[in-house]
Design an enzyme around this catalytic site. Sequence first.
Site, PDB file in Angstrom:
ATOM      1  N   LYS A 138       0.823  -1.209   0.000  1.00  0.00           N
ATOM      2  CA  LYS A 138       0.000   0.000   0.000  1.00  0.00           C
ATOM      3  C   LYS A 138       0.865   1.271   0.000  1.00  0.00           C
ATOM      4  O   LYS A 138       0.628   2.176  -0.766  1.00  0.00           O
ATOM      5  CB  LYS A 138      -0.923   0.025   1.229  1.00  0.00           C
ATOM      6  CG  LYS A 138      -1.891  -1.137   1.308  1.00  0.00           C
ATOM      7  CD  LYS A 138      -2.908  -0.939   2.407  1.00  0.00           C
ATOM      8  CE  LYS A 138      -2.320  -0.855   3.804  1.00  0.00           C
ATOM      9  NZ  LYS A 138      -1.633  -2.061   4.299  1.00  0.00           N
TER      10      LYS A 138
ATOM     11  N   ARG B 179      -9.746  -0.013   9.228  1.00  0.00           N
ATOM     12  CA  ARG B 179      -9.282  -1.396   9.404  1.00  0.00           C
ATOM     13  C   ARG B 179     -10.341  -2.254  10.081  1.00  0.00           C
ATOM     14  O   ARG B 179     -10.143  -3.457  10.227  1.00  0.00           O
ATOM     15  CB  ARG B 179      -8.033  -1.395  10.263  1.00  0.00           C
ATOM     16  CG  ARG B 179      -6.743  -1.527   9.421  1.00  0.00           C
ATOM     17  CD  ARG B 179      -5.664  -1.593  10.375  1.00  0.00           C
ATOM     18  NE  ARG B 179      -4.378  -2.034  10.180  1.00  0.00           N
ATOM     19  CZ  ARG B 179      -3.340  -1.360   9.713  1.00  0.00           C
ATOM     20  NH1 ARG B 179      -3.500  -0.205   9.172  1.00  0.00           N
ATOM     21  NH2 ARG B 179      -2.147  -1.862   9.763  1.00  0.00           N
TER      22      ARG B 179
ATOM     23  N   ARG C  21      11.594  -6.287   5.139  1.00  0.00           N
ATOM     24  CA  ARG C  21      11.444  -4.874   4.767  1.00  0.00           C
ATOM     25  C   ARG C  21      12.334  -3.964   5.609  1.00  0.00           C
ATOM     26  O   ARG C  21      12.428  -4.121   6.813  1.00  0.00           O
ATOM     27  CB  ARG C  21       9.978  -4.479   4.961  1.00  0.00           C
ATOM     28  CG  ARG C  21       9.671  -3.061   4.570  1.00  0.00           C
ATOM     29  CD  ARG C  21       8.201  -2.843   4.457  1.00  0.00           C
ATOM     30  NE  ARG C  21       7.565  -2.735   5.758  1.00  0.00           N
ATOM     31  CZ  ARG C  21       6.299  -2.347   5.913  1.00  0.00           C
ATOM     32  NH1 ARG C  21       5.548  -2.094   4.853  1.00  0.00           N
ATOM     33  NH2 ARG C  21       5.776  -2.265   7.116  1.00  0.00           N
TER      34      ARG C  21
ATOM     35  N   ARG D 165      11.406  -1.643  11.029  1.00  0.00           N
ATOM     36  CA  ARG D 165      10.363  -1.288  11.983  1.00  0.00           C
ATOM     37  C   ARG D 165      10.251  -2.391  13.030  1.00  0.00           C
ATOM     38  O   ARG D 165      10.262  -3.567  12.675  1.00  0.00           O
ATOM     39  CB  ARG D 165       9.016  -1.153  11.247  1.00  0.00           C
ATOM     40  CG  ARG D 165       8.746   0.248  10.775  1.00  0.00           C
ATOM     41  CD  ARG D 165       7.535   0.334   9.928  1.00  0.00           C
ATOM     42  NE  ARG D 165       6.338  -0.325  10.452  1.00  0.00           N
ATOM     43  CZ  ARG D 165       5.159  -0.292   9.853  1.00  0.00           C
ATOM     44  NH1 ARG D 165       5.016   0.373   8.723  1.00  0.00           N
ATOM     45  NH2 ARG D 165       4.120  -0.905  10.366  1.00  0.00           N
TER      46      ARG D 165
ATOM     47  N   ARG E 221       0.290  -9.548  13.036  1.00  0.00           N
ATOM     48  CA  ARG E 221      -0.334  -8.454  12.272  1.00  0.00           C
ATOM     49  C   ARG E 221      -1.169  -9.011  11.127  1.00  0.00           C
ATOM     50  O   ARG E 221      -2.257  -8.529  10.844  1.00  0.00           O
ATOM     51  CB  ARG E 221       0.739  -7.513  11.724  1.00  0.00           C
ATOM     52  CG  ARG E 221       1.316  -6.625  12.797  1.00  0.00           C
ATOM     53  CD  ARG E 221       2.548  -5.898  12.302  1.00  0.00           C
ATOM     54  NE  ARG E 221       2.266  -4.924  11.261  1.00  0.00           N
ATOM     55  CZ  ARG E 221       3.177  -4.460  10.416  1.00  0.00           C
ATOM     56  NH1 ARG E 221       4.427  -4.890  10.476  1.00  0.00           N
ATOM     57  NH2 ARG E 221       2.857  -3.584   9.500  1.00  0.00           N
TER      58      ARG E 221
HETATM   59  P1  AMP Z   1       0.728   0.059   9.511  1.00  0.00           P
HETATM   60  O1  AMP Z   1       1.880   0.984   9.385  1.00  0.00           O
HETATM   61  O2  AMP Z   1      -0.465   0.477   8.701  1.00  0.00           O
HETATM   62  O3  AMP Z   1       1.086  -1.394   9.297  1.00  0.00           O
HETATM   63  O4  AMP Z   1       0.237   0.180  11.041  1.00  0.00           O
HETATM   64  C1  AMP Z   1       1.102  -0.127  12.123  1.00  0.00           C
HETATM   65  C2  AMP Z   1       0.279  -0.371  13.380  1.00  0.00           C
HETATM   66  O5  AMP Z   1      -0.460   0.815  13.704  1.00  0.00           O
HETATM   67  C3  AMP Z   1      -0.769  -1.456  13.258  1.00  0.00           C
HETATM   68  O6  AMP Z   1      -0.223  -2.749  13.487  1.00  0.00           O
HETATM   69  C4  AMP Z   1      -1.748  -1.043  14.349  1.00  0.00           C
HETATM   70  O7  AMP Z   1      -1.248  -1.362  15.627  1.00  0.00           O
HETATM   71  C5  AMP Z   1      -1.738   0.483  14.219  1.00  0.00           C
HETATM   72  N1  AMP Z   1      -2.776   0.959  13.266  1.00  0.00           N
HETATM   73  C6  AMP Z   1      -2.577   1.565  12.052  1.00  0.00           C
HETATM   74  N2  AMP Z   1      -3.745   1.875  11.478  1.00  0.00           N
HETATM   75  C7  AMP Z   1      -4.710   1.473  12.314  1.00  0.00           C
HETATM   76  C8  AMP Z   1      -6.127   1.496  12.272  1.00  0.00           C
HETATM   77  N3  AMP Z   1      -6.798   1.999  11.212  1.00  0.00           N
HETATM   78  N4  AMP Z   1      -6.813   0.966  13.326  1.00  0.00           N
HETATM   79  C9  AMP Z   1      -6.178   0.461  14.390  1.00  0.00           C
HETATM   80  N5  AMP Z   1      -4.832   0.381  14.490  1.00  0.00           N
HETATM   81  C10 AMP Z   1      -4.097   0.885  13.469  1.00  0.00           C
END
Ligand code: AMP
Length: 302
Positions: free
Chosen positions: A18, A93, A132, A165, A176
Amino acid sequence: MQRQRTIVLLLGAPGAGKGTQARFIGGLLGIPHVASGDLLREHRRAGTALGRAAQEYMDRGDLVPDTLVIDMIAERLEREDATRGALLDGFPRTVAQAEALEVRLADRGDTVGAVLYLEVPRTALVERLAGRWMCGACQATYHERFNPPTADNICNICEEPLYQRPDDRREVVENRVEVYLRETLPVVEHYKSRGVLHALDGDRSIDAVRTRLCHALGGTVHGQRRPRWHLFVRHTEPGDDGAASQALGRTLCGKFVGRRPAGDFGAVEDFEANPCRHCWHALHARHPFRLVVLEQSDAVAS
Ligand code: AMP
């Protein structure tokens, strides 16, 4: 009356690509890329109450509670740069987030224009995430096998060191992906039933996915018919001092424009020599620049 904003959602599991595609689409549509994960990480770095509240969930790979994330996104959409709309990445999400988003958008007369969903098999997701590496300065992403940086652990763009990360560690990655399958697949169904979902095979090369995204976006934003954007072309234009100045312009695929490029758009041979890589029809430049180099990866808003 307020102009309706262009709200596009990018859905997909962690590691579906994404972020890589979002920069391109945001530029294509001229709207900011708003990634909920990036916003949460910013809050953590700044040590805000939200950042502190989100920390333990993020470290485990669990979702941050809906109310916190919904308010954060609503606040972000109020900012000046989102007056034309936004590309939301990683949000919603959960179905509760999707419903809350729709309510907040409806307050301003806005709706979700298009939902792009990148589908990638589970095993590929884990492999992509666990390998990554990111640039802390410009957020460019690399993969130790599929897309390594030119110099070991150094960003090709800004030459800063790369980092992994903490939630890209393999044990967290498994969780995840699990959480995603449980919480976010119902969101995909939610938009499918509303007829705004474009499901795309994300298990392809970056360019191939990008081409399909352009194709899906053509004609869907705001439900209006729009020309399809297939490629970007770098042009030069003579400046006052006679030197060539660089400009980037959007090109339209001739198939959708329906006419051949006019003489003042550059030599016809230029276009014939550089057909659209998606459907192999001739290109049509929007601006009267002379076409010099074809670059599929250079995306800007015109
Ligand atoms: P990402 O960078 O999108 O993979 O997000 C990293 C982490 O942020 C996720 O594993 C969640 O813990 C939190 N997170 C990001 N977006 C959301 C969302 N829309 N709802 C809940 N938690 C989120």
